[in-house]
Design an enzyme around this catalytic site. Structure first.
Site, PDB file in Angstrom:
ATOM      1  N   ASP A 133      48.432  38.467  30.804  1.00  0.00           N
ATOM      2  CA  ASP A 133      46.560  38.162  30.778  1.00  0.00           C
ATOM      3  C   ASP A 133      46.550  36.752  30.996  1.00  0.00           C
ATOM      4  O   ASP A 133      46.015  36.666  29.474  1.00  0.00           O
ATOM      5  CB  ASP A 133      45.709  39.365  31.500  1.00  0.00           C
ATOM      6  CG  ASP A 133      44.248  38.449  31.493  1.00  0.00           C
ATOM      7  OD1 ASP A 133      43.999  37.214  32.327  1.00  0.00           O
ATOM      8  OD2 ASP A 133      43.180  38.996  31.779  1.00  0.00           O
ATOM      9  N   ASP A 140      43.878  41.194  37.209  1.00  0.00           N
ATOM     10  CA  ASP A 140      44.000  39.289  36.569  1.00  0.00           C
ATOM     11  C   ASP A 140      45.441  39.649  35.331  1.00  0.00           C
ATOM     12  O   ASP A 140      45.459  38.703  35.041  1.00  0.00           O
ATOM     13  CB  ASP A 140      42.851  39.112  35.764  1.00  0.00           C
ATOM     14  CG  ASP A 140      42.920  40.637  34.507  1.00  0.00           C
ATOM     15  OD1 ASP A 140      43.140  41.272  34.141  1.00  0.00           O
ATOM     16  OD2 ASP A 140      41.442  40.548  34.128  1.00  0.00           O
ATOM     17  N   GLY A 144      60.443  33.164  19.030  1.00  0.00           N
ATOM     18  CA  GLY A 144      61.799  34.095  18.905  1.00  0.00           C
ATOM     19  C   GLY A 144      62.290  36.086  19.655  1.00  0.00           C
ATOM     20  O   GLY A 144      62.834  35.946  20.541  1.00  0.00           O
ATOM     21  N   TYR A 190      39.038  41.610  18.707  1.00  0.00           N
ATOM     22  CA  TYR A 190      39.675  42.474  20.402  1.00  0.00           C
ATOM     23  C   TYR A 190      39.316  41.169  20.775  1.00  0.00           C
ATOM     24  O   TYR A 190      39.184  39.602  20.898  1.00  0.00           O
ATOM     25  CB  TYR A 190      37.604  42.515  20.963  1.00  0.00           C
ATOM     26  CG  TYR A 190      37.753  42.475  22.543  1.00  0.00           C
ATOM     27  CD1 TYR A 190      38.608  43.807  23.191  1.00  0.00           C
ATOM     28  CD2 TYR A 190      36.725  41.496  23.001  1.00  0.00           C
ATOM     29  CE1 TYR A 190      38.258  43.638  23.920  1.00  0.00           C
ATOM     30  CE2 TYR A 190      37.180  41.712  24.857  1.00  0.00           C
ATOM     31  CZ  TYR A 190      37.878  42.426  25.432  1.00  0.00           C
ATOM     32  OH  TYR A 190      38.057  42.566  26.525  1.00  0.00           O
ATOM     33  N   LYS A 208      42.377  42.420  26.842  1.00  0.00           N
ATOM     34  CA  LYS A 208      42.927  44.072  26.924  1.00  0.00           C
ATOM     35  C   LYS A 208      44.640  44.290  26.896  1.00  0.00           C
ATOM     36  O   LYS A 208      44.928  43.768  27.810  1.00  0.00           O
ATOM     37  CB  LYS A 208      42.195  45.909  27.605  1.00  0.00           C
ATOM     38  CG  LYS A 208      41.095  45.980  27.067  1.00  0.00           C
ATOM     39  CD  LYS A 208      40.689  46.851  27.869  1.00  0.00           C
ATOM     40  CE  LYS A 208      40.430  46.445  30.029  1.00  0.00           C
ATOM     41  NZ  LYS A 208      40.009  45.501  29.757  1.00  0.00           N
ATOM     42  N   ASP A 209      45.116  45.324  26.290  1.00  0.00           N
ATOM     43  CA  ASP A 209      46.818  45.719  26.720  1.00  0.00           C
ATOM     44  C   ASP A 209      46.973  46.361  27.762  1.00  0.00           C
ATOM     45  O   ASP A 209      47.413  47.475  27.770  1.00  0.00           O
ATOM     46  CB  ASP A 209      47.528  46.125  25.642  1.00  0.00           C
ATOM     47  CG  ASP A 209      46.656  46.969  24.872  1.00  0.00           C
ATOM     48  OD1 ASP A 209      45.327  47.439  25.619  1.00  0.00           O
ATOM     49  OD2 ASP A 209      46.853  47.734  23.860  1.00  0.00           O
ATOM     50  N   SER A 267      68.399  60.793  42.734  1.00  0.00           N
ATOM     51  CA  SER A 267      69.934  61.700  42.367  1.00  0.00           C
ATOM     52  C   SER A 267      70.227  61.759  40.140  1.00  0.00           C
ATOM     53  O   SER A 267      70.270  60.924  39.833  1.00  0.00           O
ATOM     54  CB  SER A 267      70.599  59.929  42.272  1.00  0.00           C
ATOM     55  OG  SER A 267      71.205  59.548  43.423  1.00  0.00           O
TER      56      SER A 267
HETATM   57  C1  F6R Z   1      39.097  42.303  30.781  1.00  0.00           C
HETATM   58  C2  F6R Z   1      38.018  43.040  31.880  1.00  0.00           C
HETATM   59  C3  F6R Z   1      36.392  43.343  31.338  1.00  0.00           C
HETATM   60  C4  F6R Z   1      35.741  42.237  30.966  1.00  0.00           C
HETATM   61  C5  F6R Z   1      34.297  41.872  30.775  1.00  0.00           C
HETATM   62  C6  F6R Z   1      33.689  41.104  30.024  1.00  0.00           C
HETATM   63  O1  F6R Z   1      40.302  42.979  31.304  1.00  0.00           O
HETATM   64  O2  F6R Z   1      38.159  44.387  31.814  1.00  0.00           O
HETATM   65  O3  F6R Z   1      36.068  44.212  32.249  1.00  0.00           O
HETATM   66  O4  F6R Z   1      35.947  43.321  29.487  1.00  0.00           O
HETATM   67  O5  F6R Z   1      34.233  40.991  32.109  1.00  0.00           O
HETATM   68  O6  F6R Z   1      34.170  40.273  29.069  1.00  0.00           O
HETATM   69  P1  F6R Z   1      33.586  38.411  29.187  1.00  0.00           P
HETATM   70  O7  F6R Z   1      33.502  39.645  27.139  1.00  0.00           O
HETATM   71  O8  F6R Z   1      34.647  38.032  28.856  1.00  0.00           O
HETATM   72  O9  F6R Z   1      32.431  38.591  29.123  1.00  0.00           O
HETATM   73 MG    MG Z   2      41.424  39.353  31.809  1.00  0.00          MG
HETATM   74 MG    MG Z   3      43.643  42.772  32.651  1.00  0.00          MG
END
Ligand code: F6R
Ligand code: MG
Ligand code: MG
Length: 379
Positions: free
Chosen positions: A13, A54, A105, A231, A234-235, A245
């Site tokens: 992202d 995203d 790398g 933080y 997210k991953d 097959s």
């Molecule tokens: C990001 C996500 C969103 C954000 C939320 C708050 O991948 O899932 O739900 O965590 O919109 O975002 P911030 O902290 O950037 O205002």
């Molecule tokens: Mg995001």
């Molecule tokens: Mg995302």
């Protein structure tokens, strides 16, 4: 001799329009031109760009094996180019998942997630890529257990002799950076004892017991919050699943998503929410930044190249099958929204929000400190 091919599905992202919603088309074009250039230079064989919410995913096919520096650098450069575009437009979270100043790398540990597999291409090689947004790698534990170890999902486990011996599951302990290989069906209860705890254990690979097949599935299991120690977003995970097959049929791979199971990582990485099956175009998270989306894309690997379908409106482009476009999934989407609205009625109460140690961020320590002296002995 069959051709050995590596698929590298790398995602990040690196910014989006109007909140954590969708990458700008200019970001996708910038990434695309970097990857296209590497095909022209002969570094990789082929590629496909996709997105879920995203997150941008780059699928590359090549003969350089996993963790290859040149291949990982292509993805890094492509995400950097996309992030540059995002920065120019002051988009939200521009460059967010690129945790390092420069590539060093291997893309693992630098922010983006990677799912890579190497196999000998079969006569026909159908693959499904699963892309998720607003959740985390262990969200794939339940569907993968269903696909590869549950005969009530995959009848092939019962009636296809190449699957009848079961599969090996490689599980990682994301907190202690350890892995374990468990053989199913005999180790099924041991497997479930681990992977039911989605805060710590994630399925990384599934491997066929038929040596002529090899790797069956792989998931990106990087934990951004653990990498960065704080933080940073997210991953949102991706996975690759080989099918047919002697492996689960495409339909057996998709069926588990007919259950809008609750996964963690929705809104602020801190909520439970139901899987919502979506097409790429329908993957904008619009309800409380979600619900967590899952996109499933189908294609073939043909002589090392990615073979999709060609639509009349986009000649020359090979597009994947966007499985959840089918109206059969409307019913599941409806159910997912019912669950989403139900759980959101809990507001900031559990079980809508994750337990304190799993919240992506929290004000609780400060509140505790501020009100330290206001506490009195309880009656
Ligand atoms: C990001 C996500 C969103 C954000 C939320 C708050 O991948 O899932 O739900 O965590 O919109 O975002 P911030 O902290 O950037 O205002
Ligand atoms: Mg995001
Ligand atoms: Mg995302």
């Amino acid at each position: 001799m069959a051709k050995k091919v590596t698929l590298s599905l790398i995602k990040a992202d690196v910014g989006s329009v109007a909140g954590h919603t969708a990458p700008h088309p200019r970001m996708l074009s910038a990434a695309k031109s970097v990857v296209l250039d590497s095909v022209k230079k002969g570094i990789i064989e082929d590629f496909m760009l996709a997105r879920c919410g995203d997150d941008i995913s780059i699928l590359m096919s090549h003969d350089k094996g996993e963790n290859n520096e040149k291949v990982h650098k292509i993805a890094w450069d492509a995400f950097m180019a996309a992030a540059e575009e995002a920065k120019k437009m002051h988009l939200y979270g521009a460059g967010q998942d690129l945790l390092a100043e420069a590539f060093s790398g291997n893309i693992r540990g630098l922010g983006p997630g990677a799912a890579e597999m190497t196999f000998e291409e079969r006569k026909s090689e159908p693959v499904v890529a699963l892309l998720a947004d607003k959740t985390e790698p262990s969200a794939f534990n339940l569907p993968l257990a269903r696909i590869f170890a549950d005969p009530f999902t995959t009848t092939g486990l019962v009636i296809d002799k190449r699957m009848h011996d079961g599969f090996f599951f490689e599980v990682v302990d994301v907190k202690e950076h350890k892995k374990i290989k468990i053989s199913t069906p005999e180790g099924l209860y041991d497997l479930l004892a681990f992977i039911g705890d989605i805060t710590r254990y994630a399925i990384k690979r599934v491997i066929s017991k038929d040596n002529s097949i090899g790797i069956a599935a792989v998931v990106s299991t990087e934990k951004l919050s653990l990498i960065a120690g704080k933080y940073v977003g997210k991953d949102d995970p991706v996975a690759l699943v080989r099918t047919q097959s002697g492996l689960p049929a495409v339909g057996e791979v998709l069926q588990p998503f007919g259950f809008p199971a609750l996964v963690s990582g929705w809104m602020r990485g801190s909520h439970w929410g139901p899987w919502y099956p979506a097409t790429q175009d329908d993957s904008n998270p619009t309800f409380f930044d979600g619900p967590p989306r899952i996109v499933a894309l189908g294609f073939h690997i043909t002589d090392g190249k990615i073979q999709g379908i060609e639509e009349e409106s986009r000649p020359g482009e090979h597009l994947p099958i966007d499985y959840f476009k089918d109206s059969a999934w409307d019913y599941v989407r409806r159910q997912a929204m019912e669950h989403a609205i139900y759980i959101r009625r809990h507001g900031p109460f559990m079980p809508s929000i994750l337990p304190p140690e799993e919240l992506e961020y929290t004000t609780l320590p400060e509140i505790r400190k501020k009100l330290e002296k206001a506490w009195e002995p309880a009656d």
